[in-house]
Scaffold this motif. Structure first.
Motif, PDB file in Angstrom:
ATOM      1  N   UNK A  39      18.129  29.280 -30.205  1.00 52.80           N
ATOM      2  CA  UNK A  39      17.053  28.830 -29.305  1.00 52.80           C
ATOM      3  C   UNK A  39      17.055  29.613 -28.008  1.00 52.80           C
ATOM      4  N   UNK A  40      18.252  29.844 -27.452  1.00 50.71           N
ATOM      5  CA  UNK A  40      18.370  30.692 -26.262  1.00 50.71           C
ATOM      6  C   UNK A  40      17.867  32.107 -26.548  1.00 50.71           C
ATOM      7  N   UNK A  41      18.266  32.643 -27.711  1.00 49.57           N
ATOM      8  CA  UNK A  41      17.867  34.004 -28.058  1.00 49.57           C
ATOM      9  C   UNK A  41      16.355  34.123 -28.170  1.00 49.57           C
ATOM     10  N   UNK A  76      12.592  27.901 -20.342  1.00 51.99           N
ATOM     11  CA  UNK A  76      13.824  27.252 -19.884  1.00 51.99           C
ATOM     12  C   UNK A  76      14.924  27.327 -20.932  1.00 51.99           C
ATOM     13  N   UNK A  77      16.148  27.576 -20.441  1.00 51.40           N
ATOM     14  CA  UNK A  77      17.358  27.503 -21.258  1.00 51.40           C
ATOM     15  C   UNK A  77      18.295  26.501 -20.575  1.00 51.40           C
ATOM     16  N   UNK A 103       4.609  20.932 -24.720  1.00 41.97           N
ATOM     17  CA  UNK A 103       6.038  21.265 -24.725  1.00 41.97           C
ATOM     18  C   UNK A 103       6.411  21.761 -26.119  1.00 41.97           C
ATOM     19  N   UNK A 104       7.149  22.863 -26.174  1.00 41.31           N
ATOM     20  CA  UNK A 104       7.608  23.430 -27.437  1.00 41.31           C
ATOM     21  C   UNK A 104       9.100  23.725 -27.323  1.00 41.31           C
ATOM     22  N   UNK A 105       9.885  23.166 -28.240  1.00 37.76           N
ATOM     23  CA  UNK A 105      11.336  23.318 -28.223  1.00 37.76           C
ATOM     24  C   UNK A 105      11.761  24.254 -29.361  1.00 37.76           C
ATOM     25  N   UNK A 106      12.592  25.253 -29.035  1.00 36.14           N
ATOM     26  CA  UNK A 106      13.134  26.184 -30.036  1.00 36.14           C
ATOM     27  C   UNK A 106      14.556  25.733 -30.377  1.00 36.14           C
ATOM     28  N   UNK A 107      14.872  25.653 -31.668  1.00 37.00           N
ATOM     29  CA  UNK A 107      16.224  25.219 -32.040  1.00 37.00           C
ATOM     30  C   UNK A 107      16.633  25.748 -33.405  1.00 37.00           C
TER      31      UNK A 107
END
Length: 218
Positions: A39-41, A76-77, A103-107
């Motif tokens: 997700x950070x990447x 945001x991270x 809002x969109x969350x990457x995981x």
């Protein structure tokens, strides 16, 4: 930033309302490149592709803001560690007064083959502790989008927690690098079209990739 948003029609144009993209992961060098940090990447690759510097700390997150075309985007991270990600995501959405459909969350996702992505409108946490925390800090509301990044399942009887904190081997890293670039394309499509239209188009393409990759070892 908000003076710029006002000048560029933030107050009047629905299509230019901001998006908040939140990538989930763990802070610190020892977690860099691990499966749990994709997700950070994704945030980093997207930020670089659109020229948004990640140069602030805001609401317990490494933070960046800018425009993609006419659309304001916040990136945001969270630096809270994965299991407390909501302590950052919740206050960020509240601070900018964003409805959760922006809002969109990457995981990371162990139920998808390594390198396969899915763009979803909403959903549960699927035993992902980062998502569980985000949902909790959204007062139980699950109506936010997710970009699921497949990392594959642990081999044999391997402990899933140990698997998540391992780095990718060369083959898997190549798949992830390709997937992150595909994710950038999906996010740019999302910002220029509706979420539903973008998800339908993108997931259709990823379906065939899923079929191709699910039987291939990494």
């Amino acid at each position: 930033m908000f003076s710029k948003l006002t000048k560029r029609g933030f107050c009047t144009a629905i299509s230019s309302r901001p998006w908040l993209f939140v990538g989930l992961g763990n802070p610190g060098e020892k977690f860099r490149g691990t499966r749990h940090n994709v997700g950070f990447e994704m945030i980093d690759v997207f930020a670089e592709s659109v020229g948004i510097p990640m140069n602030r700390v805001h609401c317990k997150a490494v933070f960046g803001e800018g425009f993609v075309g006419d659309i304001p985007v916040f990136l945001a991270k969270p630096q809270t560690y994965m299991n407390l990600s909501g302590e950052s995501a919740g206050p960020l959405a509240a601070y900018y007064k964003l409805p959760l459909n922006r809002v969109l969350v990457f995981h990371d996702d162990m139920t998808l083959p390594c390198g396969v992505l899915r763009l979803q409108h909403n959903g549960g946490h699927g035993y992902h502790n980062g998502l569980k925390s985000v949902i909790s800090h959204f007062r139980g509301n699950r109506e936010f989008a997710r970009l699921r990044i497949g990392i594959g399942r642990p081999p044999g009887q391997m402990d899933p927690k140990a698997f998540l904190l391992q780095k990718f081997n060369n083959t898997a890293q190549e798949r992830i690098d390709t997937a992150l670039q595909e994710g950038v394309g999906a996010l740019k499509l999302l910002l220029s079209h509706s979420l539903f239209e973008s998800a339908r188009h993108f997931n259709h393409e990823q379906k065939y990739k899923h079929i191709r990759l699910q039987t291939m070892p990494v």
